[in-house]
Enzyme design. Sequence first.
Site, PDB file in Angstrom:
ATOM      1  N   TYR A  67      -2.756  -1.187   7.709  1.00  9.08           N
ATOM      2  CA  TYR A  67      -3.510  -2.139   8.114  1.00  9.08           C
ATOM      3  C   TYR A  67      -3.741  -2.179   9.699  1.00  9.08           C
ATOM      4  O   TYR A  67      -3.050  -1.630  10.323  1.00  9.08           O
ATOM      5  CB  TYR A  67      -3.033  -3.588   7.505  1.00  9.08           C
ATOM      6  CG  TYR A  67      -3.144  -3.820   5.948  1.00  9.08           C
ATOM      7  CD1 TYR A  67      -4.264  -4.035   5.414  1.00  9.08           C
ATOM      8  CD2 TYR A  67      -1.935  -3.896   5.363  1.00  9.08           C
ATOM      9  CE1 TYR A  67      -4.555  -4.248   4.244  1.00  9.08           C
ATOM     10  CE2 TYR A  67      -2.159  -4.109   4.091  1.00  9.08           C
ATOM     11  CZ  TYR A  67      -3.131  -4.504   3.486  1.00  9.08           C
ATOM     12  OH  TYR A  67      -3.512  -4.609   2.043  1.00  9.08           O
ATOM     13  N   SER A 123      -7.835  -3.080  -3.602  1.00  6.56           N
ATOM     14  CA  SER A 123      -8.584  -1.629  -3.341  1.00  6.56           C
ATOM     15  C   SER A 123      -9.700  -1.357  -4.370  1.00  6.56           C
ATOM     16  O   SER A 123     -10.804  -1.143  -4.125  1.00  6.56           O
ATOM     17  CB  SER A 123      -7.786  -0.408  -3.400  1.00  6.56           C
ATOM     18  OG  SER A 123      -6.629  -0.446  -2.215  1.00  6.56           O
ATOM     19  N   GLN A 127      -0.347   2.294  -6.364  1.00  5.44           N
ATOM     20  CA  GLN A 127      -1.909   2.511  -6.330  1.00  5.44           C
ATOM     21  C   GLN A 127      -2.677   2.128  -7.538  1.00  5.44           C
ATOM     22  O   GLN A 127      -3.829   1.390  -7.367  1.00  5.44           O
ATOM     23  CB  GLN A 127      -2.302   4.079  -5.959  1.00  5.44           C
ATOM     24  CG  GLN A 127      -2.373   4.297  -4.478  1.00  5.44           C
ATOM     25  CD  GLN A 127      -2.350   5.867  -4.096  1.00  5.44           C
ATOM     26  OE1 GLN A 127      -2.383   6.707  -4.931  1.00  5.44           O
ATOM     27  NE2 GLN A 127      -2.763   6.123  -2.899  1.00  5.44           N
ATOM     28  N   ARG A 172       0.866  -1.227  -0.152  1.00  3.48           N
ATOM     29  CA  ARG A 172       0.044   0.085  -0.003  1.00  3.48           C
ATOM     30  C   ARG A 172       0.819   1.399   0.124  1.00  3.48           C
ATOM     31  O   ARG A 172       1.177   1.942   1.027  1.00  3.48           O
ATOM     32  CB  ARG A 172      -0.938  -0.035   1.093  1.00  3.48           C
ATOM     33  CG  ARG A 172      -2.422  -0.277   0.952  1.00  3.48           C
ATOM     34  CD  ARG A 172      -2.572  -1.781   0.669  1.00  3.48           C
ATOM     35  NE  ARG A 172      -3.776  -1.996   0.021  1.00  3.48           N
ATOM     36  CZ  ARG A 172      -5.243  -2.232   0.746  1.00  3.48           C
ATOM     37  NH1 ARG A 172      -5.029  -2.057   1.972  1.00  3.48           N
ATOM     38  NH2 ARG A 172      -6.082  -2.295  -0.032  1.00  3.48           N
ATOM     39  N   ASP A 174      -3.250  -1.595  -7.391  1.00  4.87           N
ATOM     40  CA  ASP A 174      -3.772  -2.116  -6.318  1.00  4.87           C
ATOM     41  C   ASP A 174      -5.182  -2.948  -6.632  1.00  4.87           C
ATOM     42  O   ASP A 174      -6.093  -2.112  -6.183  1.00  4.87           O
ATOM     43  CB  ASP A 174      -4.220  -1.123  -5.208  1.00  4.87           C
ATOM     44  CG  ASP A 174      -4.466  -1.580  -3.795  1.00  4.87           C
ATOM     45  OD1 ASP A 174      -4.825  -2.837  -3.772  1.00  4.87           O
ATOM     46  OD2 ASP A 174      -4.342  -0.861  -2.993  1.00  4.87           O
TER      47      ASP A 174
HETATM   48  P1  NAD Z   1      -8.910  -4.113   5.365  1.00  7.27           P
HETATM   49  O1  NAD Z   1      -9.778  -4.750   4.317  1.00  7.27           O
HETATM   50  O2  NAD Z   1      -7.893  -5.080   5.729  1.00  7.27           O
HETATM   51  O3  NAD Z   1      -9.843  -3.737   6.624  1.00  7.27           O
HETATM   52  C1  NAD Z   1     -11.000  -3.141   6.502  1.00  7.27           C
HETATM   53  C2  NAD Z   1     -11.109  -1.914   7.794  1.00  7.27           C
HETATM   54  O4  NAD Z   1     -11.335  -2.718   8.983  1.00  7.27           O
HETATM   55  C3  NAD Z   1      -9.638  -1.305   8.114  1.00  7.27           C
HETATM   56  O5  NAD Z   1      -9.989   0.125   8.116  1.00  7.27           O
HETATM   57  C4  NAD Z   1      -9.523  -1.756   9.424  1.00  7.27           C
HETATM   58  O6  NAD Z   1      -8.763  -0.720  10.145  1.00  7.27           O
HETATM   59  C5  NAD Z   1     -10.811  -2.054   9.906  1.00  7.27           C
HETATM   60  N1  NAD Z   1     -10.724  -2.980  11.238  1.00  7.27           N
HETATM   61  C6  NAD Z   1      -9.970  -4.032  11.588  1.00  7.27           C
HETATM   62  N2  NAD Z   1     -10.434  -4.395  12.854  1.00  7.27           N
HETATM   63  C7  NAD Z   1     -11.437  -3.726  13.192  1.00  7.27           C
HETATM   64  C8  NAD Z   1     -12.289  -3.665  14.357  1.00  7.27           C
HETATM   65  N3  NAD Z   1     -11.880  -4.476  15.306  1.00  7.27           N
HETATM   66  N4  NAD Z   1     -13.162  -2.704  14.310  1.00  7.27           N
HETATM   67  C9  NAD Z   1     -13.405  -1.588  13.635  1.00  7.27           C
HETATM   68  N5  NAD Z   1     -12.736  -1.890  12.539  1.00  7.27           N
HETATM   69  C10 NAD Z   1     -11.897  -2.639  12.316  1.00  7.27           C
HETATM   70  O7  NAD Z   1      -8.627  -2.673   5.092  1.00  7.27           O
HETATM   71  P2  NAD Z   1      -8.273  -1.829   3.920  1.00  7.27           P
HETATM   72  O8  NAD Z   1      -9.605  -1.305   3.306  1.00  7.27           O
HETATM   73  O9  NAD Z   1      -7.741  -2.669   2.670  1.00  7.27           O
HETATM   74  O10 NAD Z   1      -7.439  -0.760   4.035  1.00  7.27           O
HETATM   75  C11 NAD Z   1      -6.133  -0.666   4.998  1.00  7.27           C
HETATM   76  C12 NAD Z   1      -5.426   0.523   4.888  1.00  7.27           C
HETATM   77  O11 NAD Z   1      -4.867   0.697   3.845  1.00  7.27           O
HETATM   78  C13 NAD Z   1      -6.190   1.820   5.043  1.00  7.27           C
HETATM   79  O12 NAD Z   1      -5.318   2.710   5.884  1.00  7.27           O
HETATM   80  C14 NAD Z   1      -6.273   2.239   3.778  1.00  7.27           C
HETATM   81  O13 NAD Z   1      -6.436   3.730   3.658  1.00  7.27           O
HETATM   82  C15 NAD Z   1      -4.692   1.799   3.213  1.00  7.27           C
HETATM   83  N6  NAD Z   1      -4.928   1.845   1.637  1.00  7.27           N
HETATM   84  C16 NAD Z   1      -3.695   2.651   1.065  1.00  7.27           C
HETATM   85  C17 NAD Z   1      -3.400   2.523  -0.031  1.00  7.27           C
HETATM   86  C18 NAD Z   1      -2.241   3.344  -0.941  1.00  7.27           C
HETATM   87  O14 NAD Z   1      -1.572   3.925  -0.127  1.00  7.27           O
HETATM   88  N7  NAD Z   1      -1.783   2.548  -2.110  1.00  7.27           N
HETATM   89  C19 NAD Z   1      -4.328   1.813  -0.932  1.00  7.27           C
HETATM   90  C20 NAD Z   1      -5.338   1.037  -0.285  1.00  7.27           C
HETATM   91  C21 NAD Z   1      -5.370   1.040   1.006  1.00  7.27           C
END
Ligand code: NAD
Length: 380
Positions: A204, A108, A102, A97, A105
């Site tokens: 994450y 995402s 991006q 990430r 990905d």
């Molecule tokens: P994910 O699918 O792993 O999880 C979904 C969400 O569930 C996350 O926000 C996580 O914090 C939340 N979660 C986990 N345990 C929890 C709990 N007990 N209660 C409530 N919420 C809980 O996550 P994702 O959607 O793949 O995203 C993970 C991170 O990666 C985020 O910070 C996102 O902004 C970041 N991201 C960055 C990029 C990039 O920079 N290229 C791209 C995609 C995502």
Amino acid sequence: MIIGVPKESEAAFYADAAYAEKGARIAASRTEVFASADAVFQVLAHGANDKTGRADLPLLRRDQVLIGFFRPLGSPETVQETASTGAMGFAVEFMPRITRAQSMDALSSMATVAGYKAVLHAASILPRMFPMLMTAAGTVTPARVLIVGAGVAGLQAIATARRLGAVVSAYDIRPATKEEVRSLGARFVELPLEAADAQDTGGYAKAQDESFYRRQRELLARVVAESDVVITTAMVPGRKAPVLITADMVASMRPGSVIVDLAGERGGNCELTRAYATVVEHGVTIIGEVNLAGSVPYHASQMYARNITAFFLHLMKSGLPQVNLEDEITRETLLTRGGEVVHPRVRQALGLSPLAASAPQRASLGMSEPVKRGGSSDAV
Ligand code: NAD
């Protein structure tokens, strides 16, 4: 370029003729596609495809590039089976990430589609309307939607539910999400609960202990009971999804309410979720469908194709089958090579000893001493 398109994939509304127009040759069989191609792009490769994935193994050959979803930590033994073909597998689930990656990905992209479709699904089943309406027949109160987990899917679900006029609340364990939730016009549910070290360096969520999740369930109970729709997306990489909605919490919801559990494939955030199924418990519909992105095939395919193209062009810079393991994107996604599982986390899951690691790998694994010195950048 050869593309084999089985007839059923026209369900995504891309006809064979469209591929041919772009210069692709439509192969007569799946076997021919694998036999003729130096690189194969799949949506679900063996490991992520329980139905037909295994049948592709005999079609693979040494150094053939295979890019797709592999569910590598969910079924590491299947990665070993892919490795034994000699193919060079790259798992899109492991895309780092980082800003540079991006456009590649796919996780995402699929989460974006799933978050959108989860809301539409819930809205079509809910016996209430989403928006507030002032009509000659009186006022219709808006639906209350709770999103648990405000990552990529959760934020898209918030935006979609808001566009439909619902009153939306959201909670995430990572404090960084507060501003994102609010910027989309939703209320952030403040729980008097401090997550120890909520976020890893990749952005994450980190796993918490069971006492944390118990407390979280207690604190979420009231807001769940007041919600018409709950969409859960809470996941921790490589782990079973935490149970955040108990059977009692489901029973406290109004009959007719809807839960869409996007963590269904990882065991579910709701205790009553059944993966791949929709069940009705205590009058509440609980949707545990695992591939919501697949129900929006046109745009899911378009986004996936763009991600994979960007990824492949990136890999091509090192002149495949040569790979540059100094590059984070290549290093993090490379699963199998030369007959072996080379990804450190998958090797660990399989109980295999680490391979000789390159300097960046040692750093990312937190290893102070090199396992073996003197390798090229291509040491895995
Ligand atoms: P994910 O699918 O792993 O999880 C979904 C969400 O569930 C996350 O926000 C996580 O914090 C939340 N979660 C986990 N345990 C929890 C709990 N007990 N209660 C409530 N919420 C809980 O996550 P994702 O959607 O793949 O995203 C993970 C991170 O990666 C985020 O910070 C996102 O902004 C970041 N991201 C960055 C990029 C990039 O920079 N290229 C791209 C995609 C995502």
